[in-house]
Design a protein around this motif. Structure first.
Motif, short mmCIF file in Angstrom:
data_model
loop_
_atom_site.label_atom_id
_atom_site.label_comp_id
_atom_site.label_asym_id
_atom_site.label_seq_id
_atom_site.Cartn_x
_atom_site.Cartn_y
_atom_site.Cartn_z
N ALA A 165 0.88 -1.29 0.02
CA ALA A 165 -0.13 -0.13 0.06
C ALA A 165 0.70 1.29 -0.21
O ALA A 165 0.24 2.29 -0.52
N ASN A 166 1.95 1.17 0.59
CA ASN A 166 2.95 2.36 0.84
C ASN A 166 4.42 2.05 0.59
O ASN A 166 5.06 2.16 1.55
N PRO A 167 4.75 1.81 -0.60
CA PRO A 167 6.29 1.13 -0.84
C PRO A 167 7.20 2.14 -0.43
O PRO A 167 8.22 1.94 -0.11
N GLY A 168 6.79 3.26 -0.48
CA GLY A 168 8.06 4.27 -0.27
C GLY A 168 7.98 4.63 1.46
O GLY A 168 8.83 5.45 1.89
N SER A 169 7.27 3.83 2.40
CA SER A 169 7.38 4.18 3.71
C SER A 169 8.77 3.94 4.18
O SER A 169 9.40 2.92 3.57
N ARG A 170 9.31 4.51 5.21
CA ARG A 170 10.43 4.21 6.05
C ARG A 170 9.91 3.51 7.13
O ARG A 170 10.92 3.19 8.04
N ARG A 171 9.09 2.80 7.44
CA ARG A 171 8.65 1.85 8.67
C ARG A 171 8.32 0.49 8.41
O ARG A 171 7.76 0.03 9.05
N HIS A 172 9.06 0.13 7.21
CA HIS A 172 8.70 -1.50 6.73
C HIS A 172 9.72 -2.14 7.92
O HIS A 172 10.81 -2.43 7.59
N ILE A 173 9.33 -2.23 9.23
CA ILE A 173 10.35 -2.71 10.40
C ILE A 173 9.58 -4.15 10.87
O ILE A 173 8.48 -3.93 11.29
N VAL A 174 10.47 -5.15 11.16
CA VAL A 174 9.96 -6.19 12.06
C VAL A 174 11.16 -6.32 12.98
O VAL A 174 12.32 -6.23 12.84
N GLU A 175 10.42 -6.32 14.32
CA GLU A 175 11.46 -5.87 15.43
C GLU A 175 11.44 -7.35 16.37
O GLU A 175 10.35 -7.54 16.82
N GLY A 176 12.45 -7.71 16.95
CA GLY A 176 12.24 -8.78 17.73
C GLY A 176 12.80 -8.59 19.38
O GLY A 176 12.64 -9.35 20.21
N TRP A 177 13.40 -7.24 19.49
CA TRP A 177 13.96 -6.85 20.86
C TRP A 177 12.82 -6.40 21.53
O TRP A 177 12.84 -5.05 21.72
N THR A 193 16.53 -6.95 14.41
CA THR A 193 15.87 -6.14 13.55
C THR A 193 15.82 -6.13 12.02
O THR A 193 16.92 -6.36 11.41
N TYR A 194 14.83 -6.33 11.42
CA TYR A 194 14.69 -6.24 10.07
C TYR A 194 14.10 -5.04 9.22
O TYR A 194 13.01 -4.58 9.75
N GLN A 195 14.75 -4.49 8.32
CA GLN A 195 13.71 -3.47 7.55
C GLN A 195 13.93 -3.40 6.23
O GLN A 195 14.95 -4.03 5.50
N PHE A 196 13.19 -3.06 5.68
CA PHE A 196 12.72 -3.37 4.17
C PHE A 196 12.53 -2.00 3.35
O PHE A 196 12.09 -0.98 3.94
#
Length: 308
Positions: A165-177, A193-196
Motif C-alpha cells: 500500500a505504501n512502498p515508499g514508507s520508512r517504517r517497513h520494520i520487523v523488530e524482535g527486541w 531488526t529487519y527493515q525493508f
C-alpha cells in the motif's frame, strides 16, 4: 576483470576477526575474538542467494527454522519432529539445571518428540523471535487502573501490507527486541531488526544483528534473511533487490580455531540459485517443498561445538 565471488566478503570478515579481533571473555565462558560494526552486501537478483560454499550449509534446516518463526511457535517440538536440532541445547540446559536430572541431550530430545506433555513443560523457549514477529504483546488500560492483555500485533503481516500500500514508507520494520520480555527468553534475539526498502521495483532488506557467531551462525542468518526478502518480494510483486547485513558484536569463538583454519583455506565455488516453486496465499503459507536450490555443490561440512 573477473568479478569477486560474493562469498569472499564473508571469508575476509572471518579472517579479519581471527587476526585482529579483540580477545575477550564472553557470556558462555569460552572466549571470543570480536570486532564491532560490520557490513556485508549481497545482490539477490536472478535467484542469487548468499549461500556459503566453503562448507556445506544445510539450507533446508535454516528454511524450516524461518517457517517455524513465521508460525509464532516457541516450542522446539515442531522442529524436533522435522529433525531440526539447532535449538535443542537451550531447553536441555534449563531442564538439567532446574531438575538436577543429568539426562543426555539425545535422550532429552527423544522425550520431547515422544511426550507432548513433557514438551509443553520443557520444550518452550519463551517469547523468542516468532512470538515477537507475529504476536507482539499489547496491553489495555482498564477503568479500575489495571492492565490486561490486548490483541497481539502481527508485524510481518503489517509489513507485507505496508509494502503493497505504501512502498515508499520508512517504517517497513520487523523488530524482535522486546525489552519487557527479554528475561523470559531462552536467548534474546541475535538477529533482531529487519527493515525493508523499495527502489525501482526491487525490494531491499536490511538485517541488524546485535551479536553474531560468524563461523556457525552467520551462514544460517544470511540464508534466512535473504529468504525472507525473497518471500516478501514474492508476496508483494516486487523483484528481489539487495540484502544488507549489519553486525554489532561480530565474533568467532576461540574453540572454533580448526574450523576457521580449514574454511579459510578453501576457495568459494559456484553460483547457487533459489527457485520458489509456488506462490501461496500469504507469507505464512509457504512449505519446505516450495523451495529448490540449484547449482549448489559446496565443499564438505565443518563442525564445531555450539556455545550455549
Amino acid at each position: 576483470m573477473a568479478t569477486e565471488h560474493y562469498e569472499q566478503q564473508y571469508l575476509d570478515l572471518m579472517r579479519r576477526i581471527w587476526n585482529e579481533g579483540d580477545e575477550r571473555v564472553d557470556r558462555t565462558g569460552i572466549g571470543t575474538r570480536s570486532v564491532f560494526g560490520t557490513t556485508l552486501r549481497f545482490d539477490l537478483a536472478d535467484g542469487a542467494m548468499p549461500l556459503i560454499t566453503t562448507k556445506r550449509v544445510y539450507w533446508k534446516t535454516a528454511t524450516r527454522e524461518l517457517l517455524w518463526f513465521l508460525t509464532g511457535e516457541t516450542n522446539i517440538r515442531p522442529l524436533v519432529l522435522q529433525g531440526v536440532k539447532i535449538w535443542n541445547e537451550w531447553p536441555h540446559a534449563r531442564y538439567v539445571k532446574e531438575t538436577g536430572d543429568d539426562i543426555a541431550l539425545d535422550a532429552f530430545v527423544q522425550r520431547i518428540a515422544e511426550d507432548a506433555e513433557f514438551a509443553v513443560r520443557w520444550g518452550d523457549l519463551g517469547p523468542v523471535y516468532g512470538k515477537q514477529w507475529v504476536d507482539w504483546p499489547t496491553y489495555r488500560y482498564r477503568a479500575d487502573g489495571l492492565y490486561e492483555p490486548g490483541e497481539g500485533i502481527n508485524q510481518v503481516a503489517e509489513v507485507v501490507e505496508s509494502l503493497r500500500a505504501n512502498p515508499g514508507s520508512r517504517r517497513h520494520i520487523v523488530e524482535g527486541w522486546n525489552v519487557a520480555e527479554l528475561d523470559r527468553m531462552a536467548l534474546p534475539p541475535c538477529h533482531k531488526t529487519y527493515q525493508f526498502h523499495v527502489a525501482n521495483g526491487r525490494l531491499n532488506g536490511l538485517l541488524y544483528q546485535r551479536s553474531c557467531d560468524v563461523a556457525l551462525g552467520l551462514p544460517f542468518n544470511l540464508w534466512s534473511a535473504a529468504l525472507l526478502v525473497r518471500m516478501m518480494a514474492h508476496q508483494t510483486n516486487l523483484e528481489p533487490g539487495e540484502l544488507v547485513w549489519m553486525g554489532g558484536d561480530t565474533h568467532l569463538y576461540l574453540n572454533h580455531a580448526d574450523l576457521i583454519a580449514e574454511q579459510l583455506s578453501r576457495e568459494p565455488v559456484g553460483q547457487p540459485r533459489l527457485e520458489i516453486l509456488r506462490r501461496p496465499p500469504s507469507i505464512f503459507d509457504y512449505a519446505i517443498e516450495d523451495f529448490a536450490v540449484h547449482d549448489y555443490a559446496p565443499h564438505g561440512p565443518l563442525k564445531a561445538p555450539v556455545a550455549v
